[in-house]
Design an enzyme around this catalytic site. Structure first.
Site, mmCIF file in Angstrom:
data_model
loop_
_atom_site.group_PDB
_atom_site.id
_atom_site.type_symbol
_atom_site.label_atom_id
_atom_site.label_comp_id
_atom_site.label_asym_id
_atom_site.label_seq_id
_atom_site.Cartn_x
_atom_site.Cartn_y
_atom_site.Cartn_z
ATOM 1 N N ARG A 1 -7.797 -0.776 5.697
ATOM 2 C CA ARG A 1 -6.977 0.221 5.002
ATOM 3 C C ARG A 1 -5.658 -0.372 4.524
ATOM 4 N NH1 ARG A 1 -5.024 3.920 8.503
ATOM 5 N NH2 ARG A 1 -4.065 4.822 6.652
ATOM 6 N N LYS B 1 0.829 -1.201 0.000
ATOM 7 C CA LYS B 1 0.000 0.000 0.000
ATOM 8 C C LYS B 1 0.865 1.254 0.000
ATOM 9 C CE LYS B 1 -1.607 1.478 4.002
ATOM 10 N NZ LYS B 1 -1.339 2.927 4.264
ATOM 11 N N ASN B 2 1.902 1.253 0.824
ATOM 12 C CA ASN B 2 2.748 2.441 0.953
ATOM 13 C C ASN B 2 3.602 2.696 -0.281
ATOM 14 O OD1 ASN B 2 1.736 2.927 3.489
ATOM 15 N ND2 ASN B 2 3.429 1.952 4.574
ATOM 16 N N CYS C 1 -3.644 12.792 12.918
ATOM 17 C CA CYS C 1 -4.121 11.416 12.826
ATOM 18 C C CYS C 1 -3.904 10.758 14.176
ATOM 19 C CB CYS C 1 -3.414 10.648 11.718
ATOM 20 S SG CYS C 1 -1.705 10.246 12.079
ATOM 21 N N ASP D 1 5.947 0.849 11.777
ATOM 22 C CA ASP D 1 4.726 0.183 11.330
ATOM 23 C C ASP D 1 4.641 -1.270 11.784
ATOM 24 O OD1 ASP D 1 3.649 2.386 10.166
ATOM 25 O OD2 ASP D 1 3.996 1.792 8.091
ATOM 26 N N ARG E 1 2.203 14.297 12.574
ATOM 27 C CA ARG E 1 2.819 14.100 11.252
ATOM 28 C C ARG E 1 2.752 15.363 10.391
ATOM 29 N NH1 ARG E 1 1.617 8.180 8.830
ATOM 30 N NH2 ARG E 1 -0.575 8.596 9.090
ATOM 31 N N PRO E 2 3.460 16.430 10.776
ATOM 32 C CA PRO E 2 3.381 17.697 10.039
ATOM 33 C C PRO E 2 3.943 17.568 8.626
ATOM 34 C CG PRO E 2 5.189 17.747 11.607
ATOM 35 C CD PRO E 2 4.417 16.490 11.887
ATOM 36 N N ASP F 1 5.562 20.111 7.103
ATOM 37 C CA ASP F 1 6.468 21.234 6.880
ATOM 38 C C ASP F 1 7.665 20.852 6.016
ATOM 39 O OD1 ASP F 1 7.152 19.648 9.174
ATOM 40 O OD2 ASP F 1 8.649 21.124 9.736
ATOM 41 N N ARG G 1 -4.203 10.554 4.708
ATOM 42 C CA ARG G 1 -3.074 11.482 4.643
ATOM 43 C C ARG G 1 -2.249 11.325 3.372
ATOM 44 N NH1 ARG G 1 -1.383 14.457 8.697
ATOM 45 N NH2 ARG G 1 0.696 14.403 7.809
#
Length: 417
Positions: free
Chosen positions: A396, A22-23, A116, A303, A121-122, A124, A92
Site C-alpha cells: 500500500r 502516497k499521502n 482501521c 508514520d 480515526r473519526p 467528525d 480511508r
C-alpha cells in the site's frame, strides 16, 4: 499469498531513490474532481492505494490514465457524486473525495470509511468543517450525505487533522467568499496540495502554517504538478540503515521535511549529511537509545514510530516511545518480541530495552508501517530467517521495497507462498 523472506546481518551500502509521496498523491487525485479541464501528475508512486483511488474516481465517471509515474485525470465526464462502500472501505483516503464532490456538484454521497487497524480515526472534524461552510450533512445507511451552496467562513479545528485540513481546503476553493482555517495540520503534503490547487487557479495562502486562508473562485482549470517526495519512505530507508548498519545515500529526498527524524537519528549516533536532495547516513556500530514522542508535524511522525522502534530494539540502552496521535499504533510489538525484542507497554508508552541482536522468525504484518518495522527488524537480525506474511499491507505504501533493499546489499526476496 506472497511473503517476504529476509536473512539479516548484512549492512546496507549504496544509494536509493525515494518515490512520490502516497499521502500527497491521493488528495491530489481527489482534487482533480474540481478541475474543468485535464490534470497531469508526475512522480506518482505505483502503489495499491493509488490503484484503489483510481478505481474509485473511475467508478464516478472520471477519466484516469496511469502510465508509470505519469497520470492524467479528466473530470469533465464525471456523472456521479456517490462514492460507494465497496470502494471506500478498502482505503480511508477515499474519503478525500467528499469536499471536492460537494464543491463540484453541490451534493455528495460518500460512504463512511469505518475503523482501521491503528485506531478509529473519526471523520467528525471533516464534517464540522464542511458544515461551517454551509453544508447540510446527515448520515444515511452508513453514508455521509451532504448538500448545499458553500460559503466562506472561519473554522478552528479541534485537532490539526491532516485529512480534514485537506478535505475542507479543497471544498473552500469553490466556496463564495473567504475561508480562514485555523489550528490546521502543517504537513508538507498539505502545502503540496495547495500548490496544485493554486496552479489550477485557486487562491490559497498559509498552507504549511497553522492558519490557511482561501479566497473562493468560480471555477478551476486543469493543471500540471509534480508530486512531492515521500518523507516517510525517506525516513524508513534512513532508519533501516541505522538498524542494519552501513552507509546509504537517499536520493530525491527533502531533509527539511524530516527535521525531528534526522535529529533523533543523529542523537542515536548516526552521521547524517545533507546535500540538496541527497541525505547520506552512516550508521554507528550500534545505535544509542533515544526517547521520543510522536506529534503532529513538525514533530516526530507517527508514520515513522514503528520503524524507529524496530531500530531501538537493537540499540544500546533503554528507550521510551510515547504515541500521542493514534491510540492503537503499537501493533508491531508482539511480532518484534517474537524476534527477541524486549518491549513493555504502559498505556500509550513503550519501553524498549535494546538487545545485542534479534533473531529471524515467522511474523505477520498488521498494517502498513508495522510491515516496514518488521522488514527493518529482519535486516537487523543476526541469525535465522525472517518470513513476513500478509505483505499486501506494505504494498500500500512502499513500491517494490524488497528489490530496492536488495540493491543496497540486503538478502531479501519476495516469494509466493
Amino acid at each position: 499469498m506472497d511473503k517476504i523472506l529476509i536473512r539479516g546481518g548484512k549492512p546496507l551500502h549504496g544509494s536509493v531513490q525515494v518515490r512520490g509521496a502516497k499521502n500527497a498523491a491521493l488528495p491530489l487525485m481527489a482534487a482533480a474532481i474540481l478541475a474543468e479541464g485535464p490534470c497531469t501528475l508526475h512522480n506518482v508512486p505505483c502503489l495499491h492505494d493509488i490503484f484503489s483511488m483510481d478505481k474509485l474516481l473511475t467508478s464516478m465517471g472520471m477519466s484516469v490514465e496511469f502510465t508509470g509515474r505519469y497520470m492524467t485525470l479528466d473530470a469533465s465526464s464525471m456523472n456521479s457524486y456517490t462514492a460507494s462502500y465497496d470502494l471506500v472501505r478498502k482505503m480511508r483516503a477515499s474519503f478525500f473525495v467528499l469536499g471536492p464532490l460537494l464543491a463540484k456538484f453541490k451534493k455528495a454521497r460518500v460512504s463512511l470509511p469505518g475503523g482501521c487497524a491503528i485506531g478509529t480515526r473519526p471523520v467528525d472534524i471533516h464534517l464540522k468543517g464542511l458544515e461551517a461552510l454551509g453544508a447540510k450533512i446527515c448520515i444515511e445507511e452508513g453514508y455521509v450525505v451532504a448538500d448545499g451552496e458553500l460559503t466562506g467562513a472561519d473554522f478552528a479545528m479541534d485537532f490539526p487533522s491532516v485529512g480534514a485540513t485537506e478535505n475542507v481546503m479543497m471544498a473552500a476553493c469553490r466556496a463564495k467568499g473567504v475561508t480562514r482555517l485555523s489550528n490546521v495540520a502543517r504537513e508538507p503534503e498539505i502545502a503540496d496540495l495547495a500548490r496544485f490547487l493554486n496552479a489550477m487557479g485557486a487562491r490559497i495562502s498559509g498552507a504549511g502554517t497553522d492558519l490557511i486562508t482561501i479566497v473562493g473562485v468560480d471555477s478551476l482549470s486543469g493543471a500540471e504538478h509534480v508530486v512531492v517526495a515521500d518523507r516517510i519512505e525517506a525516513g524508513t530507508f534512513l532508519i533501516a540503515t541505522m538498524a542494519a548498519g552501513g552507509d546509504v545515500t537517499v536520493l530525491n529526498a527533502n531533509a527539511d521535511h524530516l527535521p525531528t527524524c534526522i535529529a533523533k537519528l543523529r542523537e542515536a549516533g548516526g552521521e547524517i549529511e545533507v546535500h540538496g536532495a541527497r541525505i547520506r547516513v552512516r550508521a554507528p556500530e550500534r545505535p544509542k537509545a533515544v526517547d521520543l514522542t510522536t506529534q503532529p508535524y513538525p514533530g516526530f511522525a507517527t508514520d515513522l514510530q514503528a520503524q524507529i522502534m524496530a531500530m531501538l530494539t537493537v540499540a544500546d540502552g533503554v528507550s521510551v516511545i510515547r504515541e500521542t496521535v493514534f491510540e492503537n499504533r503499537f501493533m508491531q510489538v508482539a511480532e518484534l518480541v517474537r524476534m527477541g525484542a524486549q518491549i513493555d507497554l504502559d498505556g500509550n508508552s513503550a519501553i524498549v530495552r535494546g538487545v545485542p541482536a534479534l533473531s529471524g522468525a515467522p511474523v505477520m504484518a498488521s498494517d502498513l508501517r508495522a510491515s516496514a518495522a518488521l522488514i527493518i527488524a529482519g535486516l537487523a537480525a543476526k541469525k535465522g530467517e525472517t518470513a513476513i506474511a500478509r505483505v499486501y499491507h506494505i504494498d500500500r505504501g512502499y513500491e517494490r521495497i524488497e528489490e530496492r533493499l536488495a540493491s543496497l546489499g540486503a538478502d531479501i526476496e519476495r516469494v509466493n507462498d
